[in-house]
Design a protein around this motif. Structure first.
Motif, PDB file in Angstrom:
ATOM      1  N   THR A  21       0.840  -1.203   0.000  1.00  0.00           N
ATOM      2  CA  THR A  21       0.000   0.000   0.000  1.00  0.00           C
ATOM      3  C   THR A  21       0.876   1.254   0.000  1.00  0.00           C
ATOM      4  O   THR A  21       1.849   1.337   0.757  1.00  0.00           O
ATOM      5  CB  THR A  21      -0.912  -0.012   1.249  1.00  0.00           C
ATOM      6  OG1 THR A  21      -1.689  -1.211   1.183  1.00  0.00           O
ATOM      7  CG2 THR A  21      -1.827   1.181   1.282  1.00  0.00           C
ATOM      8  N   ASN A  67      -5.651  -5.459  -4.168  1.00  0.00           N
ATOM      9  CA  ASN A  67      -7.026  -5.919  -3.968  1.00  0.00           C
ATOM     10  C   ASN A  67      -7.220  -7.233  -4.728  1.00  0.00           C
ATOM     11  O   ASN A  67      -7.724  -7.247  -5.844  1.00  0.00           O
ATOM     12  CB  ASN A  67      -7.993  -4.831  -4.484  1.00  0.00           C
ATOM     13  CG  ASN A  67      -9.437  -5.239  -4.299  1.00  0.00           C
ATOM     14  OD1 ASN A  67      -9.735  -6.086  -3.469  1.00  0.00           O
ATOM     15  ND2 ASN A  67     -10.325  -4.642  -5.078  1.00  0.00           N
ATOM     16  N   GLU A 101      -9.280  -9.500  -4.586  1.00  0.00           N
ATOM     17  CA  GLU A 101     -10.661  -9.963  -4.841  1.00  0.00           C
ATOM     18  C   GLU A 101     -11.159  -9.569  -6.238  1.00  0.00           C
ATOM     19  O   GLU A 101     -11.871 -10.326  -6.868  1.00  0.00           O
ATOM     20  CB  GLU A 101     -11.639  -9.393  -3.796  1.00  0.00           C
ATOM     21  CG  GLU A 101     -11.271  -9.705  -2.336  1.00  0.00           C
ATOM     22  CD  GLU A 101     -11.010 -11.189  -2.103  1.00  0.00           C
ATOM     23  OE1 GLU A 101     -11.834 -11.999  -2.561  1.00  0.00           O
ATOM     24  OE2 GLU A 101      -9.969 -11.536  -1.500  1.00  0.00           O
ATOM     25  N   GLU A 140     -11.074  -0.955  -8.194  1.00  0.00           N
ATOM     26  CA  GLU A 140     -12.162  -0.615  -7.264  1.00  0.00           C
ATOM     27  C   GLU A 140     -11.856   0.779  -6.717  1.00  0.00           C
ATOM     28  O   GLU A 140     -10.783   1.014  -6.164  1.00  0.00           O
ATOM     29  CB  GLU A 140     -12.206  -1.640  -6.122  1.00  0.00           C
ATOM     30  CG  GLU A 140     -13.397  -1.434  -5.211  1.00  0.00           C
ATOM     31  CD  GLU A 140     -13.393  -2.384  -4.007  1.00  0.00           C
ATOM     32  OE1 GLU A 140     -13.888  -1.958  -2.947  1.00  0.00           O
ATOM     33  OE2 GLU A 140     -12.877  -3.515  -4.117  1.00  0.00           O
ATOM     34  N   ASN A 164      -6.252  -5.950  -9.963  1.00  0.00           N
ATOM     35  CA  ASN A 164      -6.247  -6.153  -8.500  1.00  0.00           C
ATOM     36  C   ASN A 164      -5.820  -4.901  -7.737  1.00  0.00           C
ATOM     37  O   ASN A 164      -4.978  -4.958  -6.841  1.00  0.00           O
ATOM     38  CB  ASN A 164      -5.301  -7.315  -8.110  1.00  0.00           C
ATOM     39  CG  ASN A 164      -5.604  -8.602  -8.867  1.00  0.00           C
ATOM     40  OD1 ASN A 164      -4.707  -9.246  -9.371  1.00  0.00           O
ATOM     41  ND2 ASN A 164      -6.870  -8.958  -8.963  1.00  0.00           N
ATOM     42  N   LYS A 197      -7.017  -1.313  -5.640  1.00  0.00           N
ATOM     43  CA  LYS A 197      -8.054  -0.487  -5.012  1.00  0.00           C
ATOM     44  C   LYS A 197      -7.455   0.896  -4.800  1.00  0.00           C
ATOM     45  O   LYS A 197      -6.312   1.025  -4.352  1.00  0.00           O
ATOM     46  CB  LYS A 197      -8.470  -1.094  -3.670  1.00  0.00           C
ATOM     47  CG  LYS A 197      -9.597  -0.313  -3.004  1.00  0.00           C
ATOM     48  CD  LYS A 197     -10.085  -0.984  -1.727  1.00  0.00           C
ATOM     49  CE  LYS A 197     -11.249  -0.204  -1.136  1.00  0.00           C
ATOM     50  NZ  LYS A 197     -11.763  -0.816   0.087  1.00  0.00           N
TER      51      LYS A 197
END
Length: 689
Positions: free
Chosen positions: A481, A508, A510, A515, A553, A555
């Motif tokens: 991050t 990310n 998920e 996102e 992937n 965010k």
């Protein structure tokens, strides 16, 4: 002249490239008076190899139809290519034929092409003869070839000829085992000769073996045989015919296409022993209500025809059909079962190589062509009273892909149109415009098929193309991050531009797509600018920090920023978001992701070690092995797509063309450092180039 279904034979010639299929077709045509002189592949003047590409390469590239008349029968000979890149053409011929003649050279014995042809026939329960060719050439050995066939396929291999030698291994004449008569060729004419004394014993032995085979075809014959009674000639033919249909007998004949030795005998046996279209393989059909049923070939049924091949050349478009029920005539109203469209048939022809003869009717079981109709290979043409869709032709999945580009810029459309036309003729290859890698990808069975397509583009459509490796669609993602500010400020005369954002970028796993979220507190960035920030990030994600591949992937959370009541605008915030992205991602531990696919390789047991060793070199993971029950193994593995570019050619070399495979994308995985460096270097070279 039209023939009744009992007097039609549809026979395809199968076998390894160079085994003499086209020459055999030529000799059959000559011996029946269909042509008045024999052509040679080397001279480019045979009936079946008429395409300029075939003439230039001196091999068959597509299936040709050569009908001939013999003893009141119409024999439609389908000459297929032996080169494995053109197996799609063989599939078309197998669909139209009711029996096969597997041609095997007396110089080569059992070849890969013969094994494949045998397998195709086994899968379709297709009656077959084996014809041993080139028996009069230097280094030919009929006995060795026959013995290896017997070893391989057992007692079902039934010799119905005995060759006569000239002291060496060259065959000069043949003896018909059934009739105990001997022949030789004199100036391309068949002459009967006395049965050589030293051959009587072997002829009697083979004749007895045939009687034994006939006895096994019915209880009545069995009783007669054990009662010591002799079979009549008609009973012998009836029994052999039954054995051929039941696949309990595979007659072996031999000869020479150059001298025409054995050609008349082959045709006698085609007429006497091979099934007519009504007795041939049954067809599977799907009715209009979606139910499957067996399709019965019947002259008295409503008209139905199957399109098994399309030829679309400078002379026009011909759709080759086999009539499976009733008969068809020009202007007959029919329905295309695939599209539901009603149409009137065009002019009808019988084709002999490229030569067409117009006919007024094609009867049940016969093969011909319809001119200039908007129909495709695999279509079923039916009477509207009974619409059925016959099973499509099972073409193998294309497994060799290259990018195709024009030599002259701006001719992409010309290439696409040319390939579209060629695809009508050869549905076994595919063309896809890959929007992500910006390449037109041509996929076929191998490099030879692709090479022929490039040649045809030049000769037929006057567009020169070159081939390049396909690009691998990598992806990028981050592993930690990072938060960064993106500030865009521009002051010019009048109102300026101002946008200022703080964005947190986090991995990310998920979701593949970006996102976007916001945690803005106290209105530091007004709500109406959120869509602009999101849009800026979505546009930025198309190019990753490592090699410019799309980022997945990810965010992105907008959590702070500032604005100017006059100078702030959507474009300013969009630009600010992109500045934050560019600053953050290189620091977020980015990694390249490579596409990994599932590979299923079918190979004979003896090649297992080589194939698995090779997969390890390609960074493949073997997941399992399953025996197929006929001496083959199916190896399942996961392999990075980047390692599969030349696999079709490499597997062929490793397994002498016996291996086959399918490969499908499964997922993306982190790229190992060495592979990542290579991919980044290639992407940079491409960008600079």
């Amino acid at each position: 002249m039209s023939y009744s279904v009992q007097n039609i034979r549809n026979v395809c010639l199968l076998g390894h490239s160079g085994s003499g299929k086209t020459a055999l077709a030529e000799s059959l045509l000559y011996m029946t008076g269909a042509i008045d002189r024999m052509g040679r592949a080397a001279d480019g003047n045979t009936v079946c190899d008429y395409d300029p590409e075939e003439t230039r390469r001196q091999i068959s590239l597509s299936t040709a139809v050569a009908p001939l008349e013999y003893k009141g029968c119409r024999i439609n000979v389908l000459d297929t290519p032996g080169a494995f890149d053109f197996s799609g053409e063989v599939m078309e011929a197998l669909r139209a034929a009711d029996a096969a003649i597997i041609v095997c050279s007396a110089k080569d014995g059992i070849s890969v092409g013969l094994e494949k042809a045998w397998k195709y026939c086994e899968e379709r329960n297709m009656p077959r003869f084996i014809y041993i060719s080139k028996t009069d050439e230097e280094n030919s050995d009929y006995n060795a070839t026959f013995d290896s066939l017997r070893d391989r396929f057992g007692k079902k291999i039934a010799p119905i000829v005995v060759p006569i030698w000239d002291g060496g291994k060259k065959v000069t004449g043949i003896i018909d085992v059934l009739n105990k008569r001997a022949y030789e060729m004199q100036n391309l004419k068949r002459a009967e000769i006395a049965l050589p004394a030293d051959k009587e014993e072997v002829v009697t032995e083979f004749n007895d073996a045939l009687k034994e085979s006939v006895a096994e075809t019915s209880e009545e014959f069995m009783e007669k045989f054990f009662g010591g009674e002799d079979f009549t000639y008609a009973e012998m033919i009836q029994g052999l015919r039954q054995g051929v249909r039941d696949l309990s007998l595979f007659p072996v004949l031999c000869g020479s296409a150059v001298s025409c030795l054995g050609s008349l005998m082959l045709m006698d046996n085609i007429v006497d022993l091979l099934p007519n279209p009504a007795e041939g393989n049954y067809h599977k059909a799907t009715r209009a209500d979606g139910e499957a049923e067996e399709f019965v070939v019947s002259p008295g049924g409503v008209p139905t025809a199957f399109v098994f091949k399309t030829v679309s050349d400078q002379y026009g478009k011909y759709s080759f059909v086999k009539v499976l029920s009733g008969s068809i005539t020009p202007d007959l109203p029919m329905v295309n079962a695939r599209t539901g469209e009603k149409m009137k048939l065009g002019r009808l022809y019988t084709m002999r190589g490229k030569k067409n003869s117009e006919v007024k009717e094609l009867t049940c079981g016969d093969i011909g062509a319809i001119a200039k109709m908007d129909i495709k290979t695999g279509d079923t043409l039916c009477d509207e009273r009974k619409v059925v869709n016959l099973k499509p032709i099972p073409f193998a999945e294309p497994c060799y892909s290259v990018a195709i580009v024009p030599k002259t810029r701006g001719q992409e459309d010309k290439i696409a149109q040319g390939l579209g036309r060629l695809n009508e003729e050869d549905p076994s290859f595919s063309v896809v415009n890959n929007a992500e890698t910006h390449q037109m990808v041509l996929s076929g069975a191998g490099d030879m098929q692709v090479d022929v397509l490039v040649s045809k583009l030049k000769t037929r459509f006057n567009v020169e193309a070159e081939l390049q490796p396909t690009r691998v669609p990598y992806r990028e993602k981050i592993r930690k991050t990072v938060q960064k500010q993106g500030r865009h400020k521009k002051q010019t005369g009048g109102s300026g531009q101002f946008g200022d954002v703080w964005i947190r970028f986090e991995p990310n796993p998920e979701a593949e797509e970006l996102e976007f979220a916001e945690e803005v507190f106290g209105g530091s960035v007004p709500k109406n600018y959120f869509p602009a920030v999101e849009k800026g990030l979505r546009e930025a994600c198309v190019h990753g920090p490592l090699a410019g591949y799309p980022v997945v992937n990810l965010k992105a959370v907008l959590y702070d920023g500032s604005y100017h009541p006059v100078d702030s605008s959507e474009i300013a915030f969009k630009t600010a978001a992109q500045l934050a992205y560019k600053a953050a991602l290189p620091e977020a531990n980015p990694v390249l992701l490579e596409p990994v696919g599932e590979l299923k390789v079918t190979v004979p047991d003896s090649y297992m070690g080589d194939v698995i060793g090779d997969l390890n070199k390609r960074r493949g993971r073997v997941m399992g092995m399953d025996p197929t029950g006929d001496g083959d193994q199916v190896i399942s593995a996961e392999v990075p797509m980047g390692e599969m570019g030349t696999y079709a050619i490499d597997l062929r070399a490793m397994t002498q063309s016996r291996g086959s495979f399918t490969f499908h994308f499964v997922r993306y995985e982190d790229c190992p450092p060495a592979a990542q460096e290579k991919a980044i270097a290639e992407a940079k070279a491409l960008a600079e180039g």
